[in-house]
Each structure stands twice: as structure tokens, then as C-alpha cells.
Design an enzyme around this catalytic site. Structure first.
Site, short mmCIF file in Angstrom:
data_model
loop_
_atom_site.label_atom_id
_atom_site.label_comp_id
_atom_site.label_asym_id
_atom_site.label_seq_id
_atom_site.Cartn_x
_atom_site.Cartn_y
_atom_site.Cartn_z
N ARG A 10 0.73 -1.23 0.00
CA ARG A 10 -0.07 0.04 0.06
C ARG A 10 0.76 1.19 -0.11
NH1 ARG A 10 -1.85 0.85 4.22
NH2 ARG A 10 -1.46 -0.89 5.42
N TYR A 45 -1.20 -3.43 -6.87
CA TYR A 45 -1.15 -4.15 -5.44
C TYR A 45 -2.37 -4.39 -4.69
CZ TYR A 45 -0.10 -5.32 -0.85
OH TYR A 45 -0.47 -5.80 0.50
N LYS A 79 -9.66 -2.28 1.73
CA LYS A 79 -9.45 -1.08 2.47
C LYS A 79 -9.92 0.11 2.02
CE LYS A 79 -7.13 -3.85 4.81
NZ LYS A 79 -6.01 -3.86 5.49
N HIS A 132 -10.59 -2.34 11.25
CA HIS A 132 -9.57 -3.09 10.95
C HIS A 132 -9.55 -4.31 11.89
CE1 HIS A 132 -5.28 -3.27 9.22
NE2 HIS A 132 -5.98 -4.31 8.72
N SER A 150 -1.52 -3.65 10.36
CA SER A 150 -1.10 -4.28 9.09
C SER A 150 0.05 -5.18 9.54
CB SER A 150 -0.69 -3.63 7.99
OG SER A 150 -1.88 -2.74 7.60
N CYS A 193 0.72 -7.32 11.61
CA CYS A 193 0.93 -7.78 12.94
C CYS A 193 -0.04 -8.67 13.93
CB CYS A 193 0.50 -6.18 13.79
SG CYS A 193 1.74 -4.94 13.59
N LYS A 207 -3.23 -10.34 12.89
CA LYS A 207 -4.67 -10.71 12.82
C LYS A 207 -4.88 -12.18 12.30
CE LYS A 207 -5.74 -7.02 10.56
NZ LYS A 207 -4.21 -6.54 10.74
N ASP A 254 -9.60 -9.75 8.69
CA ASP A 254 -9.03 -8.31 8.46
C ASP A 254 -10.03 -7.36 8.83
OD1 ASP A 254 -6.73 -7.14 7.52
OD2 ASP A 254 -7.99 -6.45 5.87
N ASN A 265 6.36 -8.59 1.94
CA ASN A 265 5.03 -8.45 1.93
C ASN A 265 4.14 -9.16 0.80
OD1 ASN A 265 2.43 -7.12 2.93
ND2 ASN A 265 2.48 -5.87 0.89
N SER A 266 4.93 -10.37 0.48
CA SER A 266 4.23 -11.31 -0.58
C SER A 266 2.84 -11.74 0.11
CB SER A 266 5.15 -12.67 -0.97
OG SER A 266 5.71 -13.07 0.30
N ARG A 267 2.11 -11.93 -0.65
CA ARG A 267 0.73 -12.40 -0.03
C ARG A 267 -0.05 -13.65 -0.65
NH1 ARG A 267 -1.93 -8.88 3.84
NH2 ARG A 267 0.12 -7.30 4.38
N GLY A 294 -0.25 -20.19 18.28
CA GLY A 294 -1.06 -20.99 19.00
C GLY A 294 -0.84 -20.71 20.73
P1 GTP Z 1 -2.63 -7.58 7.33
O1 GTP Z 1 -3.06 -8.73 6.50
O2 GTP Z 1 -1.49 -6.87 6.77
O3 GTP Z 1 -3.67 -6.89 7.82
O4 GTP Z 1 -1.81 -8.40 8.65
P2 GTP Z 1 -2.34 -9.27 9.84
O5 GTP Z 1 -2.66 -8.39 11.09
O6 GTP Z 1 -3.33 -10.32 9.45
O7 GTP Z 1 -0.88 -10.21 10.09
P3 GTP Z 1 -0.53 -11.85 10.05
O8 GTP Z 1 -1.11 -12.70 10.97
O9 GTP Z 1 -0.44 -12.11 8.47
O10 GTP Z 1 1.02 -11.62 10.79
C1 GTP Z 1 2.01 -10.97 9.99
C2 GTP Z 1 3.40 -11.37 10.39
O11 GTP Z 1 3.54 -11.58 11.89
C3 GTP Z 1 3.71 -12.75 10.07
O12 GTP Z 1 5.20 -12.70 9.57
C4 GTP Z 1 3.52 -13.44 11.27
O13 GTP Z 1 4.52 -14.70 10.98
C5 GTP Z 1 3.87 -12.81 12.14
N1 GTP Z 1 3.26 -13.04 13.66
C6 GTP Z 1 1.77 -13.15 13.50
N2 GTP Z 1 1.55 -13.63 14.98
C7 GTP Z 1 2.73 -13.69 15.86
C8 GTP Z 1 2.76 -13.94 17.08
O14 GTP Z 1 2.27 -14.18 17.98
N3 GTP Z 1 4.38 -13.78 17.34
C9 GTP Z 1 5.38 -13.50 16.50
N4 GTP Z 1 6.60 -13.29 17.02
N5 GTP Z 1 4.91 -13.11 15.12
C10 GTP Z 1 3.62 -13.05 14.88
C1 SPV Z 2 -3.00 -4.51 5.50
O1 SPV Z 2 -2.29 -3.91 4.80
O2 SPV Z 2 -3.58 -3.92 6.42
C2 SPV Z 2 -3.70 -5.45 4.53
C3 SPV Z 2 -3.28 -5.99 3.23
O3 SPV Z 2 -4.35 -6.10 5.19
S1 SPV Z 2 -3.97 -4.79 1.93
O4 SPV Z 2 -4.96 -5.50 1.59
O5 SPV Z 2 -2.89 -4.75 1.05
O6 SPV Z 2 -4.08 -3.68 2.55
MN MN Z 3 -5.15 -5.56 6.99
#
Ligand code: GTP
Ligand code: SPV
Ligand code: MN
Length: 601
Positions: A86, A216, A225, A245, A267, A269, A271, A294, A383-385, A510
């Protein structure tokens, strides 16, 4: 060269524009007249259409077929290397006044921005196909559900929107023929994928989005978004609901008692990972199910907050995903998945940093270059998806289609903080919870372009996604609280606190079940806690840490509050509020005063 729009009905006869609302047809005609496509393709989301577009995409190198034996019906897309995340600096909220967009959004006067965008879109689809995508956000029978149309000249967008939304006739039917019905207008064109001509623009008063110059996800899957959050927040405020979000998960005890929680993390972090959590062996009989990963749309019913997931699929972060960290995600992306910017192995499999097993001896990286374990560059972009249907998730909640939504027992805020913020704590009440959300901060990630790892305030994980004045958004949260007789409890978590050697103190993934269990205990009125200046804190014995290999010192450290760090934090809260130029509600300023006082007691 023609200046008149081509026929609105696709020659192939795919899809049916005839049943569409005349207001939609007029708009499609207007955009076609402007962009001058070679033909117009009305998408119906059918399997035949998908097969046809996949085949075309492979021919044109938009998609690479992955090994159909190991990951059936899955494909790899490589984006332009200048276009991998983004772009917040090119994202605009165009309201009649700058005040409406507020201090956290880039603003432009609507007429000026329309003129600029129409200039960029003029003739932009010459020689190309213009796709019209009718889509629906939310379960078919939900009062929260909304309809959008996205016009795009990208097949990749069509294929992704088919996974991410409920696409086709279902949306056309839902809209009906009322010329005044509410629907979102989204226009997207790749142009020449040049950052200098990249603008993601929102016109909340017109329920309109125009996005140019990018391919993207977050910039171009306009349902997500742009509509569900930026336009969504604007509609939510005027209509009395919430667009957030947030992931939504269900957690069921061995006795069959079920709670739902919603969690806002910025993002990348955590979720998706939290929403798909598998409890460790010690929590035998506990089950976590995913409603959404999300976005949450929430409404008030009987004094409670109910949430639906407006989406139909997941657009998730690939790196770090493994059978160890997230088995449900691994199973979800084992078929019918579009991968963007991962590496390609010699046997046609997708690969990324953090995947189970050994690193491949050779692969082609996300840019299309040869890669070996000796390479300095990452094989997959950080940021590969993946884009995958939510129905692939083995832990999908049975009530994901429930129109009224699921009742929310707890709201969790959380960010990526190396220091200061403890593993978990609970707000004293709703208003204090709103303060926790309003002042949360997180280290920036690869999900948006720009520096990574810098702590910035990201209120409610919505800094890049709130489509109106952030002060009014805070007030909306406070107002919602006044209408709730049975409000969710509010918590803050931090999975990312680090020790002196820079290692994560908490195992995460977990094991986050242990924190979730305490949150559920608090909702049930059974969990113990100590009163601290920042909120209710669990003591080590309030958390179920049985069978967890973690040393006592670590536990004390992650649950601790360092007064010096919190003095700096308090100053940062003030600095943030001050930076917003007087829009912060008095109630939140008072919350800050009270927090400061509690530290002096
Ligand atoms: P968006 O799709 O961008 O909104 O992101 P999201 O909040 O869904 O994040 P996602 O669960 O995909 O996690 C992003 C990164 O954080 C990944 O590289 C995960 O491996 C890492 N991650 C997720 N949960 C944990 C956790 O509990 N501990 C740690 N150390 N890393 C985590
Ligand atoms: C985020 O960046 O919070 C995402 C990925 O969930 S995107 O749809 O690209 O915004
Ligand atoms: Mn998001």
C-alpha cells in the site's frame, strides 16, 4: 480511434448486464466513454469465466501456473517491483473541506482531484478490456451488507475479487433497480504502473473510489481497504455502526460455551494468525474458529455489539507462514490460491522465508531472478501475499454467513512493540478502552511502503484506513459506548515484546491461547487481575502457563510495567494528541490526565 463507448454487452455473452440498475449502466457508460476500452466484460464470477481469465492470464504472463499436483488450481503473480505494498503517501480522502478528512489523511479538493484523475484516465483503456465487477460485501441476508461495482483493466484484480468478495449476479440482485439505492463506485486502471501516476482516492460523499497506477492488493482490490474501511467508516458514522480493521474469532470451551472476540492489530501484526489459532495440547477441548481475518462491520442490537466479516476470502501475509506457526493457513493455501510475489521452486512449488522444511537449493525469486541460499536478497518479498477463499479454512466458523452477525464479548487492541507494553492488560471501562485504542502504537511493517520498524501511533489500527476526521472517529467510538448496555470488555495485547538480546519474550502463535483464555475468564468474571496504573494486569498465576517452556524471569518481564518507559509513553500520547490539532475529544484528554495521575499515586 473511436471516442464513443463500445457496446455495453460483452460479445461473448458472459455475464448479464441487462438486469443491472440503470444508474450502474450510466456510470459504466461514462467510464467507458472516458477510458475508451476495446471491449467491456461484465463479470459474473462463474467457474467458466474464471477458467477463461486464468488461461488468458497465463498466456499474457500475468499468472504462472504452479505445480498442479502439489498445489491444485493455484498460481503465482509477480507484481512490478515498484508496486509491492500500500502507498499511504498517495492515498487521498477527498471531502469538500480539509477538516472533514482530518489531520491524519492526505486531502484534496474533490473537483480538483476528479479533474486530475479524469485526465489520467482519458483513453487509459485503449486496446484493453474493461471489466465490470459487481460484488457484495457481507453475508447475503445481513442488514449490514453493501454492494459495490469495480471497473478495472486488470485480470489479476478480477481473479482476486472473485476470491475476496461475493461476486456476480448475487450483487446485482441485491442492489435491485432503485435508482437511489446505495452502492459503491470503484474505478481502477493500471495506467503504466508508475509511482508518479499512482493515486488511491476516496470521495466519501459520492461513495466513490478511483485508483490508478498500481496493481497491488490494498491499492486495487477496492472492496477491501478502500470500500470496507475508508468509505465504510464514513458510512458507518452517518448510519450509526462501525467499520473496523479487526479479525473476528470464536472461542469455545470444552463445556461448549462460546464467546466471540474482535481484535484490531495494525497491518502485518498478527490478525490472520490470531484468527486461525490452534490451541496448544494443554487446552484440550478448546476450539478457536475464524469469522474474519481483517475487517469487521459491527452494529448494535439489544445493547450488544454484533459483527460480520464483509469479506469472502483472505489476502494474507505469506512469509513466516508454516505448519508450525499456522497450520490452518497452510491448509487453506494448499489449493485454489493466488500467490503474489513469492519464490518459485524448480518443481513449480511456491516458497518463502519461514516455510517448513529445508530451503530449496535453487529457486526463482519474486522478481524473477535466480536465487540460492547464498543470495543476499530475500526469495519472497516480505509483503508477499496469498489470496484464498475463506471456505478453504478448516477452522471456518459455522456462523460466518449469519446475517445478524456474532455477539462480541471482547475487543482487543494490539501492536508490535519491542518494549513498554505488557503482554496483556484490560481497560477499566469502555471510555478507557477507547483511550487504549486511540493511543496504541506499532512498529511499521512491509505492508505499506516506507521505513520498517519505526514506532508510530496507529489508533485502533486505523491510521491508514479512517475515511474521515480521526477526532470524529474517536467521538464515534465514545458515542457507540453510550448506546451499549452490554459492551464488550476491552483489552490490549503485545505479542512482540523483546528481551535485552533482541529475542521475542513470548512464543506467540498457538500459545496466544493462554492470553485469550485469560480474556475469556475476565468476560466470564472468573479471571484474576491486579489493578495497575494502565489497567487490570494478570499476575503470572492468573495466566494458564502449564506445559509452556518459558522461564519465570521472562514471564515477569512480559507482564511488567517499567515506570520510566511509561513516562516516555505518556509523553508520546500527549505529543500524538497535540499533533492532531485540537480534534481529540475532551473525554480522551481526561483519560490521559487520569493515567498520569495513577502513575503518581
Ligand atoms: P494484514 O493482512 O497486513 O492486515 O496483517 P495481519 O494483522 O493479518 O498479520 P499476520 O497474521 O499475517 O502476521 C504478520 C506477521 O506477523 C507474520 O510474519 C507472522 O508470522 C507474524 N506473527 C503473527 N502472529 C505472531 C505472534 O504471535 N508472534 C510473533 N512473534 N509473530 C507473529
Ligand atoms: C493491510 O495492509 O492491512 C492488509 C493488506 O490487510 S492490504 O489489503 O494490501 O491492505
Ligand atoms: Mn489489514
Amino acid at each position: 480511434m473511436t471516442n464513443s463507448a463500445p457496446a455495453i454487452f460483452p460479445p461473448s455473452g458472459i455475464g448479464d448486464a441487462r438486469s443491472a440498475n440503470q444508474a450502474v449502466l450510466d456510470w459504466v457508460h461514462d467510464i467507458a466513454t472516458l477510458t475508451e476500452p476495446e471491449n467491456i466484460f461484465w463479470c459474473d464470477g462463474s467457474d467458466q469465466e474464471n477458467d477463461f481469465l486464468v488461461a488468458e492470464s497465463i498466456k499474457q504472463n500475468v499468472l504462472i501456473k504452479l505445480n498442479q499436483k502439489t498445489i491444485p488450481r493455484s498460481y503465482l503473480h509477480r507484481s512490478n517491483p515498484n508496486d509491492v505494498a500500500r502507498v499511504e503517501q498517495f492515498t487521498f480522502v477527498c471531502t469538500p473541506t480539509k477538516e472533514e478528512a482530518g489531520p491524519t489523511n492526505n486531502w484534496s479538493e474533490p473537483a480538483e482531484m476528479y479533474a486530475k484523475l479524469r485526465g489520467l484516465l482519458k483513453g487509459a483503456m485503449r486496446g484493453r478490456t474493461m471489466f465490470v465487477i459487481p460484488y457484495m460485501m457481507g453475508p447475503p441476508d445481513s442488514p449490514l451488507t453493501k454492494v459495490g461495482f469495480e471497473i478495472t483493466d486488470s485480470k489479476y484484480v478480477v481473479l482476486n475479487m472473485r476470491i475476496m468478495t461475493r461476486m456476480g449476479e448475487v450483487a446485482v440482485k441485491r442492489l435491485g433497480s432503485d435508482l437511489n439505492a446505495e452502492w459503491n463506485r470503484g474505478v481502477h486502471s493500471l495506467l503504466d504502473v508508475n509511482p508518479e501516476r499512482r493515486f488511491i482516492c476516496h470521495f466519501p460523499q459520492d461513495n466513490t473510489i478511483i485508483s490508478v497506477g498500481s496493481g497491488y492488493g490494498g491499492n486495487v482490490l477496492l472492496s477491501k481497504k478502500c470500500f470496507a474501511l475508508r468509505i465504510g467508516t464514513y458510512l458507518a458514522r452517518t448510519q450509526g455502526w462501525m467499520a473496523e480493521h479487526m479479525l473476528i474469532l470464536g472461542v469455545e470451551s470444552p463445556e461448549g460455551k462460546k464467546h466471540y472476540v474482535a481484535a484490531a492489530f495494525p497491518s502485518a501484526c498478527g490478525k490472520t494468525n490470531f484468527a486461525m489459532l490452534i490451541p496448544p495440547a494443554h487446552f484440550k477441548g478448546w476450539k478457536v474458529t475464524t469469522v474474519g481475518d481483517d475487517i469487521a462491520w459491527m452494529q448494535i442490537r439489544d445493547g450488544r455489539l454484533y459483527a460480520v466479516n464483509p469479506e469472502n476470502g483472505y489476502f494474507g501475509v505469506v512469509p513466516g507462514t508454516s505448519y508450525k506457526s499456522n497450520p490452518n493457513a497452510m491448509k487453506s493455501i494448499a489449493h485454489d490460491t493466488i500467490y503474489t510475489n513469492v519464490a518459485l521452486t524448480d518443481d513449480g512449488d511456491a516458497w518463502w522465508e519461514g516455510k517448513d522444511g529445508p530451503r530449496p537449493a535453487h529457486a526463482v525469486d519474486w522478481r524473477g531472478n535466480d536465487w540460492t541460499p547464498e543470495s543476499k536478497e530475500k526469495a519472497a518479498h516480505p509483503n508477499s501475499r496469498f489470496t484464498t477463499p475463506m471456505r478453504n479454512n478448516p477452522a471456518l466458523d459455522p456462523d460466518v454467513e449469519k446475517g445478524e452477525g456474532v455477539p462480541i464479548s471482547a475487543i482487543i487492541f494490539g501492536g508490535r512493540r519491542s518494549d513498554t507494553v505488557p503482554l496483556v492488560y484490560q481497560a477499566f471501562d469502555w471510555d478507557h478502552g477507547v483511550y487504549l485504542g486511540a493511543t496504541m502504537a506499532s512498529e511499521t511493517t512491509a505492508a505499506a511502503t516506507g521505513a520498517i520498524g519505526q514506532v508510530r501511533r496507529d489508533p485502533m489500527a486505523m491510521l491508514p484506513f479512517c475515511g474521515y476526521n480521526i477526532g470524529d472517529y474517536f467521538q464515534h467510538w465514545l458515542d457507540i459506548g453510550k448506546r451499549l448496555t452490554n459492551p464488550p470488555l476491552i483489552f490490549n495485547v503485545n505479542w512482540f515484546r523483546k528481551g535485552v538480546k533482541g529475542q521475542f519474550l513470548w512464543p506467540g502463535f498457538g500459545e496466544n491461547m493462554r492470553v485469550l483464555k485469560w480474556i475469556i475468564d475476565r468476560c466470564e468474571g472468573t479471571g484474576g487481575a491486579l489493578k495497575s496504573p494502565i489497567g487490570w494486569l494478570p499476575s503470572p498465576h492468573d495466566l494458564d502457563l502449564a506445559e509452556l517452556d518459558i522461564d519465570h524471569k521472562c514471564v515477569a518481564e512480559i507482564l511488567g510495567i517499567d515506570h520510566e518507559e511509561w513516562q516516555r509513553e505518556l509523553a508520546a500520547h500527549k505529543e500524538f494528541f497535540d499533533s492532531l490539532g485540537g480534534v481529540v475529544p475532551e473525554k480522551l484528554l481526561e483519560q490521559r490526565e487520569q493515567l498520569a495521575v495513577r502513575f503518581k499515586e
